[in-house]
Design a protein around this motif. Structure first.
Motif, short mmCIF file in Angstrom:
data_model
loop_
_atom_site.label_atom_id
_atom_site.label_comp_id
_atom_site.label_asym_id
_atom_site.label_seq_id
_atom_site.Cartn_x
_atom_site.Cartn_y
_atom_site.Cartn_z
N THR A 285 0.78 -1.21 -0.11
CA THR A 285 -0.07 0.04 0.03
C THR A 285 0.90 1.39 0.08
O THR A 285 0.44 2.57 -0.27
CB THR A 285 -0.95 0.00 1.17
OG1 THR A 285 -0.08 0.09 2.31
CG2 THR A 285 -1.80 -1.20 1.25
N ALA A 286 2.01 1.07 0.23
CA ALA A 286 3.02 2.21 0.28
C ALA A 286 2.59 3.23 1.66
O ALA A 286 2.89 4.54 1.49
CB ALA A 286 3.16 3.28 -0.94
N GLU A 287 1.88 2.58 2.45
CA GLU A 287 1.50 3.59 3.73
C GLU A 287 2.65 3.16 4.80
O GLU A 287 2.68 3.84 5.79
CB GLU A 287 0.15 3.21 4.38
CG GLU A 287 -0.95 3.55 3.09
CD GLU A 287 -2.34 2.88 3.55
OE1 GLU A 287 -2.44 2.53 4.64
OE2 GLU A 287 -3.32 3.21 2.94
N ARG A 288 3.64 2.48 4.58
CA ARG A 288 4.73 2.24 5.32
C ARG A 288 6.02 2.24 4.58
O ARG A 288 5.78 2.19 3.17
CB ARG A 288 4.79 0.87 6.14
CG ARG A 288 3.62 0.54 7.05
CD ARG A 288 4.18 -0.79 7.87
NE ARG A 288 3.10 -1.33 8.79
CZ ARG A 288 2.33 -2.44 8.24
NH1 ARG A 288 2.21 -3.01 7.30
NH2 ARG A 288 1.20 -2.93 9.37
N PRO A 289 7.12 2.60 5.10
CA PRO A 289 8.18 2.48 4.36
C PRO A 289 8.44 1.03 3.83
O PRO A 289 8.01 0.03 4.37
CB PRO A 289 9.47 2.79 5.33
CG PRO A 289 8.49 3.67 6.47
CD PRO A 289 7.37 2.91 6.51
N VAL A 290 8.86 0.89 2.53
CA VAL A 290 9.00 -0.54 1.91
C VAL A 290 10.60 -0.61 1.21
O VAL A 290 10.84 0.67 0.45
CB VAL A 290 7.99 -0.54 0.58
CG1 VAL A 290 8.11 -1.96 0.12
CG2 VAL A 290 6.47 -0.34 1.24
N LEU A 291 11.02 -1.48 1.55
CA LEU A 291 12.62 -2.16 0.95
C LEU A 291 12.14 -3.03 -0.14
O LEU A 291 11.65 -4.05 0.37
CB LEU A 291 13.28 -2.20 1.96
CG LEU A 291 14.94 -2.81 1.42
CD1 LEU A 291 15.39 -1.52 0.87
CD2 LEU A 291 15.50 -3.11 2.65
N ILE A 292 12.75 -2.85 -1.18
CA ILE A 292 12.42 -3.89 -2.34
C ILE A 292 13.74 -4.22 -2.79
O ILE A 292 14.64 -3.59 -3.45
CB ILE A 292 11.64 -3.42 -3.48
CG1 ILE A 292 9.92 -3.26 -2.85
CG2 ILE A 292 11.25 -4.62 -4.49
CD1 ILE A 292 9.55 -2.15 -3.55
N VAL A 293 14.17 -5.63 -2.87
CA VAL A 293 15.66 -5.99 -3.12
C VAL A 293 15.40 -7.12 -3.87
O VAL A 293 14.74 -8.28 -3.97
CB VAL A 293 16.30 -6.54 -1.78
CG1 VAL A 293 17.76 -6.99 -2.48
CG2 VAL A 293 16.61 -5.55 -0.83
#
Length: 232
Positions: free
Chosen positions: A141-149
């Motif tokens: 939702t992008a309502e929290r920080p998101v890290l994508i690896v």
């Protein structure tokens, strides 16, 4: 439930789903790219395609790519700002299979040659769901920080990433792993309670076997700082 669930977001209208949500989709795409795009190819699907133009969905998506927030009064003039900044924008209309009715697919490039493909949907009330990143299903939702690896499917990468987060006192809220096949291409999608420092992202990019690192942090200045944009 909070008051914004009832009243809706603070925004420049006319529609929370077709306008405010579309701005957020563009803004999240800009964050995932890491800079203001110089080129964008945008596909509108479902009601975004059939009624979005009348609701300003096209202008809202471009406004988000420029770094505008949903309440920015300059959203209706986003095409003019984009032209001034040399951003090339192309729109297409296509029904994306199994997609939410309010869906956009954005392919964007920056001046350094970096590129990202984002498929996202507007859920109403200004909320969005990022469904795919570079063709990989992620559903955040992008309502929290998101890290994508993005990494090679090899032992040790999950431990390296989670250890780095622990060292930086960053708490993991959710962690999902995806891969195309054993020993092939893998993706970690990690939602956190704190923003991820830029230094940590740079460290991860240098780890052997890690192909690409993208991040959505919250509360950062997004007013087009790289290009000195001003929307006042």
């Amino acid at each position: 439930m909070n008051i914004f669930d009832i009243l809706g977001p603070v925004m420049v209208g006319p529609s929370s789903s077709h306008t405010a949500g579309a701005v957020r989709i563009g803004l999240v795409t800009k964050k995932l790219l890491g800079s203001v795009p110089v080129k964008a190819e945008i596909t509108l699907s479902g009601s975004f395609s059939s009624t979005g133009i009348g609701h300003g969905t096209d202008k809202a998506l471009v406004a988000g790519l420029l770094g505008m927030e949903p309440d920015n009064i300059c959203i209706p003039e986003s095409f003019e700002y984009a032209e001034r900044e040399g951003m090339e924008v192309t729109f297409h209309h296509e029904n994306i299979r199994e997609a939410h009715p309010n869906t956009a697919l954005l392919n964007v490039w920056d001046k350094h040659g970096r590129t990202v493909e984002v498929q996202a949907s507007s859920l109403g009330g200004g909320r969005i769901m990022v469904n795919k990143l570079d063709g990989v299903q992620i559903d955040v939702t992008a309502e929290r920080p998101v890290l994508i690896v993005h990494n090679l499917d090899q032992p040790g990468h999950v431990a390296e990433v989670t250890s780095m987060l622990a060292h930086k006192s960053i708490n993991i809220a959710t962690l999902n792993l995806y891969r195309d096949k054993r020993g092939g291409y893998a993706v970690m999608v990690i939602e956190t309670d704190q923003n991820i420092p830029a230094s940590s992202l740079q460290w991860l990019k240098r780890v052997e076997g890690i192909i690409k690192v993208t991040c959505i942090n919250l509360g950062e200045e997004e007013e087009g700082t790289e290009h000195g944009l001003s929307f006042n």
